[in-house]
Design an enzyme around this catalytic site. Structure first.
Site, short mmCIF file in Angstrom:
data_model
loop_
_atom_site.label_atom_id
_atom_site.label_comp_id
_atom_site.label_asym_id
_atom_site.label_seq_id
_atom_site.Cartn_x
_atom_site.Cartn_y
_atom_site.Cartn_z
N TRP A 127 -8.41 -90.98 22.94
CA TRP A 127 -9.54 -90.90 22.01
C TRP A 127 -10.69 -90.17 22.73
O TRP A 127 -11.07 -90.58 23.84
CB TRP A 127 -9.95 -92.32 21.62
CG TRP A 127 -11.06 -92.42 20.63
CD1 TRP A 127 -11.19 -91.72 19.48
CD2 TRP A 127 -12.19 -93.30 20.71
NE1 TRP A 127 -12.33 -92.12 18.82
CE2 TRP A 127 -12.96 -93.08 19.56
CE3 TRP A 127 -12.62 -94.25 21.64
CZ2 TRP A 127 -14.15 -93.77 19.31
CZ3 TRP A 127 -13.79 -94.95 21.38
CH2 TRP A 127 -14.55 -94.70 20.24
N ASP A 208 -7.14 -100.92 25.05
CA ASP A 208 -7.98 -100.70 23.88
C ASP A 208 -7.09 -100.94 22.66
O ASP A 208 -6.10 -100.23 22.46
CB ASP A 208 -8.51 -99.26 23.90
CG ASP A 208 -9.51 -99.00 22.79
OD1 ASP A 208 -9.71 -99.88 21.93
OD2 ASP A 208 -10.10 -97.90 22.77
N ALA A 210 -7.45 -101.13 18.77
CA ALA A 210 -8.38 -100.89 17.66
C ALA A 210 -7.68 -100.89 16.31
O ALA A 210 -8.35 -100.80 15.28
CB ALA A 210 -9.10 -99.56 17.88
N LYS A 243 -11.24 -101.55 11.74
CA LYS A 243 -10.20 -101.04 10.86
C LYS A 243 -9.45 -102.17 10.16
O LYS A 243 -9.28 -102.14 8.95
CB LYS A 243 -9.20 -100.18 11.65
CG LYS A 243 -9.77 -99.45 12.84
CD LYS A 243 -10.42 -98.13 12.50
CE LYS A 243 -11.25 -97.68 13.69
NZ LYS A 243 -11.54 -96.31 13.82
C1 LMR Z 1 -11.54 -92.12 15.10
O1 LMR Z 1 -10.93 -91.91 16.14
O2 LMR Z 1 -11.61 -91.30 14.18
C2 LMR Z 1 -12.26 -93.43 14.91
O3 LMR Z 1 -12.04 -94.26 16.00
C3 LMR Z 1 -13.68 -93.27 14.58
C4 LMR Z 1 -14.48 -92.79 15.71
O4 LMR Z 1 -15.50 -93.44 16.01
O5 LMR Z 1 -14.15 -91.77 16.32
#
Ligand code: LMR
Length: 394
Positions: A127, A208, A210, A243
């Site tokens: 991410w 992590d 999520a 989420k």
């Molecule tokens: C994403 O990866 O799109 C989500 O986790 C929202 C974000 O904050 O980036």
């Protein structure tokens, strides 16, 4: 003073939200930011959340501060949700945070405090905000191989080889389930091998999680996290309620510090509370309270689980539909990975140029690394996307 400020790089995911809004085409399709949308394009307030809000409005008689780590009942409920009975409650310190991102940030700060020279191993890719926060904090990161561009699965041998270079005191950041941005995940035996490397190297895992409940089910998605937490001497877990409870803007998350030595808990708990105090004092309460109400009330919990299961099934259905539409159009199985990936995202595995072409020619918005939010699709837009992918020559 302000004249010394430099423009910061735009967040790629959030920039896409704006670009999509600015696009006047009514045929545009948003596969950008990770927000669940139902078949009508709405991100609904979940039924149990509405019911809990209603109850809270009627019953809450004070908005005075809770504790620096949030309401302990939230900690108890979330520890049970994420960890089940894998570790003793007495071994877990936990603090509520503003969203999962808040938990990630607090975890990095805790690592910095405890082990200033720790390197943080991050999956390639991960991410983008993981990288951005680590850079902001000036922490050293080491990418480990993760995504196999050829198979669109996990480059497991590469991952293990890279993780073996971790040293005692380093941290390995892992996605508990539903890997963001790729959608490619480890199987149970592969998790066992990762645990073995963690034990051999002495590196500390930070998980992590999520998207619990978005992949294979609530318990199934937590299985790896539970297995890791039970096996290693110490680990950090950053969990998000954005989420799976659909309470994105309420900023509800939790950081857990798990130790196999119960006597470590007191100091860990005090440190988490201290870190909260330095950064934002008390964590937001509204979302955490709703989550606690839902998880501790049999009827609310059952309704939440049923709705979450519908959400999960709808994403699985879209995956199947997209993979089969592409099989039909491409005359091959080269997109079969889309049905195997889990969670909200799949990395299509194409170039930024193709991603740009999909946007320019077809109004399809995905992140530049070709991450698609599967939940941004519906039964009508799947064939449009599939045709655009083939027409563009992906
Ligand atoms: C994403 O990866 O799109 C989500 O986790 C929202 C974000 O904050 O980036």
């Amino acid at each position: 003073m302000f004249e010394t400020l430099k423009a910061q790089p735009a967040d790629k995911i959030l920039a896409l939200v704006q670009a999509y809004r600015d696009d006047p085409r009514d045929t545009k399709i948003d596969l950008g930011v990770g927000v669940y949308k139902d078949a009508t394009g709405l991100t609904p307030v979940m039924r149990a959340v509405k019911a809990a809000e209603h109850k809270l409005w009627e019953e809450q008689d004070s908005k005075a501060y809770t504790g620096l780590a949030g309401d302990p009942a939230f900690g108890d409920a979330m520890i049970a949700l994420v960890l089940g009975t894998a570790v003793a409650r007495a071994n877990v310190a936990a603090a509520a945070t503003p969203g999962g991102t808040g938990a990630v940030r607090q975890a990095f700060e805790l690592i910095q405090m405890a082990a200033p020279r720790a390197r943080v191993f991050v999956s390639n890719p991960t991410w983008p905000n993981h990288l951005s926060i680590l850079k902001y904090l000036g922490m050293e990161m080491v990418p480990y191989r993760y995504f196999d561009e050829e198979t669109r699965g996990v480059d497991f041998d590469g991952m293990i080889a890279d993780l073996k270079t971790a040293r005692k005191g380093d941290v390995v950041l892992l996605h508990g389930c539903c890997h963001n941005p790729t959608g490619a995940n480890l199987n149970s035996a592969e998790w066992d091998a990762v645990i073995k490397v963690l034990l051999e190297t002495g590196a500390v895992p930070m998980i992590d999680i999520a998207y619990q409940g978005f992949g294979d089910g609530l318990d199934e998605d937590a299985a790896a996290t539970r297995k890791v937490a039970a096996a290693v001497p110490e680990c950090l877990i950053a969990a998000s309620c954005s989420k799976n409870f659909g309470i994105y803007r309420e900023r509800t998350g939790i950081l857990m510090a798990v130790s196999s030595d119960a006597s470590a808990r007191g100091l860990n708990q005090d440190t988490l509370a201290y870190l909260n105090r330095q950064n934002f004092s008390f964590p937001p309460d509204h979302g955490a309270r709703l989550v606690t109400m839902i998880l501790t009330d049999d009827a609310l919990r059952a309704d939440w689980q049923a709705e979450l299961e519908d959400v999960r099934q709808s994403m699985l259905g879209l995956r199947e539909q997209l993979a089969s539409e592409l099989r039909r159009l491409a005359g091959s199985d080269r997109f079969a990975f889309l049905a195997q990936h889990r969670g909200m995202f799949s990395r299509l595995g194409t170039t930024p140029e193709m991603v740009e072409k999909l946007r320019a020619d077809h109004g399809i918005y995905m992140v530049g690394d070709s991450r698609m939010n599967i939940a941004g699709l519906n039964a009508q837009t799947v064939p449009i996307l599939a045709k655009a992918i083939i027409d563009t020559g992906v």
